[in-house]
Motif scaffolding. Structure first.
Motif, PDB file in Angstrom:
ATOM      1  N   THR A  21       0.828  -1.208   0.000  1.00 36.19           N
ATOM      2  CA  THR A  21       0.000   0.000   0.000  1.00 36.19           C
ATOM      3  C   THR A  21       0.862   1.258   0.000  1.00 36.19           C
ATOM      4  N   GLU A  25       0.436   3.581  -3.319  1.00 36.05           N
ATOM      5  CA  GLU A  25      -0.232   4.858  -3.065  1.00 36.05           C
ATOM      6  C   GLU A  25       0.753   6.024  -3.111  1.00 36.05           C
ATOM      7  N   SER A  32      -5.685   0.653  -5.303  1.00 31.84           N
ATOM      8  CA  SER A  32      -5.452  -0.758  -4.995  1.00 31.84           C
ATOM      9  C   SER A  32      -5.997  -1.646  -6.108  1.00 31.84           C
ATOM     10  N   TRP A  35      -3.416  -1.715  -8.871  1.00 29.71           N
ATOM     11  CA  TRP A  35      -2.280  -2.499  -8.408  1.00 29.71           C
ATOM     12  C   TRP A  35      -2.579  -3.992  -8.483  1.00 29.71           C
ATOM     13  N   GLU A  36      -3.742  -4.391  -7.998  1.00 30.54           N
ATOM     14  CA  GLU A  36      -4.114  -5.802  -8.008  1.00 30.54           C
ATOM     15  C   GLU A  36      -4.246  -6.334  -9.438  1.00 30.54           C
TER      16      GLU A  36
END
Length: 170
Positions: A21, A25, A32, A35-36
């Motif tokens: 995170t 960030e 998120s 990112w995932e």
């Protein structure tokens, strides 16, 4: 191969930022979800964001990462140990550079803003006296190592030879 690549990237993220995170960030400036999706291979990052991911590594470390990825293609059984092999090779190379007199070592103490723990960054490198072409390996270690070196009057080279692999690969 994608899974191994992500494991190596995440290892560097955890080492340098503590959490994913904080990295995505504060450094990448993405959500998120983005990112995932990137981790799962169904989304992509902008070129600037990809460069920030690559900047987790020195040029030499990035080359070593590519070699590890290639080895996992040639030897699929190595996929489960790619991160430990990468870390093991980093320490073996650093020791070799220092033992043959090519490398120099530098300690940089830092305190993370988002953590009460202190870390010591150990940088081992070879300088070629040409701007931007130095080879560098970095190691993030617990800060108590610096006190151990100072209190016991242990030479840094001796400490690296005897303790770097065990301390870094914990």
């Amino acid at each position: 191969m994608h899974d191994v690549y992500i494991e190596l990237i995440l290892s560097a993220v955890y080492e340098q930022y503590g959490t994913e995170t904080l990295f995505y960030e504060n450094n990448l400036g993405i959500s998120s979800e983005q990112w995932e999706k990137w981790k799962q291979g169904v989304g992509s990052l902008a070129p600037e964001e990809n460069q920030k991911v690559k900047n987790l590594f020195s040029d030499y470390e990035w080359m070593l990462l590519q070699k590890i990825l290639r080895q996992t293609i040639i030897y699929p059984e190595k996929r489960g140990v790619a991160v430990s092999e990468y870390r093991k090779m980093k320490t073996a190379i650093a020791r070799k550079w220092l033992n043959i007199g090519l490398g120099t070592v530098e300690m940089i103490q830092s305190k993370e803003e988002n953590s009460s723990s202190q870390y010591l960054n150990l940088r081992v490198g070879i300088a070629y006296d040409e701007w931007g072409f130095d080879d560098i390996l970095t190691f993030r270690l617990p800060a108590y190592i610096q006190q151990q070196l100072e209190n016991e009057q242990v030479a840094l080279l001796d400490w690296v030879n005897e303790n770097l692999e065990e301390t870094y690969n914990k």
